[in-house]
Design a protein around this motif. Structure first.
Motif, mmCIF file in Angstrom:
data_model
loop_
_atom_site.group_PDB
_atom_site.id
_atom_site.type_symbol
_atom_site.label_atom_id
_atom_site.label_comp_id
_atom_site.label_asym_id
_atom_site.label_seq_id
_atom_site.Cartn_x
_atom_site.Cartn_y
_atom_site.Cartn_z
ATOM 1 N N ASP A 164 0.795 -1.230 0.000
ATOM 2 C CA ASP A 164 0.000 0.000 0.000
ATOM 3 C C ASP A 164 0.826 1.279 0.000
ATOM 4 O O ASP A 164 0.297 2.342 -0.298
ATOM 5 C CB ASP A 164 -0.905 0.023 1.245
ATOM 6 C CG ASP A 164 -1.770 -1.207 1.332
ATOM 7 O OD1 ASP A 164 -2.526 -1.465 0.378
ATOM 8 O OD2 ASP A 164 -1.669 -1.937 2.337
ATOM 9 N N GLU A 165 2.098 1.194 0.376
ATOM 10 C CA GLU A 165 2.905 2.389 0.585
ATOM 11 C C GLU A 165 4.352 2.153 0.171
ATOM 12 O O GLU A 165 4.891 1.062 0.383
ATOM 13 C CB GLU A 165 2.959 2.687 2.098
ATOM 14 C CG GLU A 165 2.205 3.832 2.554
ATOM 15 C CD GLU A 165 2.343 4.040 4.069
ATOM 16 O OE1 GLU A 165 1.341 4.484 4.607
ATOM 17 O OE2 GLU A 165 3.393 3.792 4.688
ATOM 18 N N GLN A 166 4.962 3.200 -0.328
ATOM 19 C CA GLN A 166 6.407 3.168 -0.546
ATOM 20 C C GLN A 166 7.083 3.394 0.802
ATOM 21 O O GLN A 166 6.500 3.964 1.713
ATOM 22 C CB GLN A 166 6.827 4.253 -1.543
ATOM 23 C CG GLN A 166 6.410 3.950 -2.962
ATOM 24 C CD GLN A 166 6.980 2.605 -3.443
ATOM 25 O OE1 GLN A 166 8.163 2.331 -3.303
ATOM 26 N NE2 GLN A 166 6.107 1.766 -3.975
ATOM 27 N N TRP A 167 8.315 2.984 0.914
ATOM 28 C CA TRP A 167 9.056 3.105 2.153
ATOM 29 C C TRP A 167 10.032 4.261 2.088
ATOM 30 O O TRP A 167 10.698 4.456 1.080
ATOM 31 C CB TRP A 167 9.801 1.798 2.422
ATOM 32 C CG TRP A 167 10.568 1.763 3.694
ATOM 33 C CD1 TRP A 167 10.076 1.873 4.960
ATOM 34 C CD2 TRP A 167 11.968 1.568 3.848
ATOM 35 N NE1 TRP A 167 11.077 1.760 5.893
ATOM 36 C CE2 TRP A 167 12.261 1.552 5.228
ATOM 37 C CE3 TRP A 167 13.020 1.381 2.958
ATOM 38 C CZ2 TRP A 167 13.534 1.382 5.739
ATOM 39 C CZ3 TRP A 167 14.292 1.204 3.464
ATOM 40 C CH2 TRP A 167 14.542 1.200 4.837
ATOM 41 N N THR A 168 10.108 4.998 3.161
ATOM 42 C CA THR A 168 11.100 6.044 3.309
ATOM 43 C C THR A 168 11.986 5.665 4.478
ATOM 44 O O THR A 168 11.492 5.566 5.607
ATOM 45 C CB THR A 168 10.429 7.412 3.577
ATOM 46 O OG1 THR A 168 9.490 7.667 2.537
ATOM 47 C CG2 THR A 168 11.446 8.521 3.631
#
Length: 172
Positions: A164-168
């Motif tokens: 669901d999300e890209q990682w930072t």
């Protein structure tokens, strides 16, 4: 770097990950369980929110006997997402302050964890903190992520991207 400074680097990341996961807990699914043996969602969320108190006890107390606990049991009743986040913030602040003030000597001393006569662990406090607090919190935060997925709620990217999300990566 001191032992406390090293542990605080991980502490800040793990509290942030737990907070980001708790921010997504639905307020209408307290009794959801993915299996009969699983903890209900609301109870699991509150367990995650209050776990930093266990880290605090590891730093502050000389040991813990689960058969005769000296600390009061905290009810794990989920009421609202905001209340869970407030509980996490308060518990984390207490734990962080205690850890930041701990000396290398204190964190190197053995911390006895038992259930009556049964010895569970008696290793340095710093190792106990990592194994019984950090690993415990990571485990339950990840478990909470599974509950989110099963309820079709976007799962936060914690250690890499989620579906669901890209990682930072953490900047600290």
């Amino acid at each position: 770097m001191t032992i406390a400074e090293i542990l605080l680097q991980d502490f800040d990341i793990e509290i942030s990950n737990t907070r980001r996961t708790l921010e997504r807990v639905p307020e209408d699914q307290n009794d959801f369980k993915c299996h009969d043996k699983s903890m209900p969602l609301g109870k699991l969320a509150m367990h995650c929110a209050t776990l930093p108190l266990f880290g605090y006890y590891i730093v502050e107390d000389e040991g813990m006997d689960m058969a005769a606990p000296k600390r009061p049991h905290i009810p794990l009743v989920f009421t609202t997402r905001e209340a869970a986040l407030q509980q996490l913030d308060e518990a984390a602040a207490k734990c962080r302050a205690s850890l930041a003030a701990a000396s290398d000597e204190h964190l190197s001393a053995p911390w006895k964890f038992s259930y009556g006569e049964m010895l569970i662990s008696n290793v340095p406090r710093s190792l106990t903190f990592r194994q019984l607090f950090f690993n415990h919190m990571v485990h339950h935060t990840a478990q909470l992520g599974v509950y989110l997925r099963l309820n079709d709620i976007p799962v936060p990217a914690l250690y890499g991207p989620s579906a669901d999300e890209q990682w930072t990566p953490p900047t600290k």
